[in-house]
Design an enzyme around this catalytic site. Sequence first.
Site, PDB file in Angstrom:
ATOM      1  CB  VAL A  49      38.936  24.486  93.378  1.00  0.00           C
ATOM      2  CG1 VAL A  49      40.451  24.316  93.291  1.00  0.00           C
ATOM      3  CG2 VAL A  49      38.573  25.126  94.713  1.00  0.00           C
ATOM      4  CE1 TYR A  50      39.090  20.097  85.950  1.00  0.00           C
ATOM      5  CE2 TYR A  50      36.842  20.707  85.347  1.00  0.00           C
ATOM      6  CZ  TYR A  50      38.045  20.099  85.032  1.00  0.00           C
ATOM      7  OH  TYR A  50      38.219  19.520  83.802  1.00  0.00           O
TER       8      TYR A  50
END
Length: 277
Positions: A177-178
């Site tokens: 996600v990052y």
Amino acid sequence: MNPPLATLVGVRPHRVDGAALRRRVGGRTVVVTGASRGVGRAVAARCTAAGAHVVLLARDGGALASVADRLPAAGGRASTIAVDLRDTDAARDAAERVLADHGPPALLVSNAGHSIRRDLAAYTDRFHDVTRLAGVNLLGPIALALPLLAAMRARGGGHLVSVGTVGVGLPGPGWSVYTATKAGLDAWLRSVSPELRGDGVAVTSVHLPLTRTAMSAPTYGRSRLPALTADGAATWVCRAVVTRARVVSPWWARAGAVATAALPGTIDRLAARAWRR
């Protein structure tokens, strides 16, 4: 760490020409997001010392006020705007406030970010992790940048520096996600940069290697991996302000990105093996 080894592992300290930085930002408005701590705070200090009027943005208004009180004064000054970039309307309002109070900035340092190390299975039932990181790392920065870039274009000059990660071009199990949200912003910048260049607005993407900050501490606090300090990372950013390079990234991250694009299956298998170990 000695300089040759620092260069090899991608944490070579850069040097910044103080006079050149002053020519870029002295007497001008600089906007820095994520300015209450870490890299953002260090960049704000460098720019204030170079004579800029720095507008500090972050969620914590009290922390921002404390930073502003401690910034070095060398003809520069600082003001603060508390804003949570997850609220895109608030991010746009913050940009409009900057323009109303100070006019088009000479420099926007889009530094704010949020990181969570969590594998896919761990956030299957936590979609709010995705929306939270998308707000801080992608949507909020764009909402803030749009009015500021429009004003820069109308004036015929300016510079946007985005502080990202080496992970944008590499597989990152556990960081999906990052890296996805940071890579999304990087892709947006890659596409708008040619449009902005014609109006005299420069874009720089800084892909930092591991940096010792409060954000990285939960995962890498006890790690012995080579890393930049927050001040060292700020030097990378300020050097980019001077040089206006399109991308600043360690050599191995650029090479890894090329290998990932050229040999995706092979790199995927290698990353899978490393992840299993």
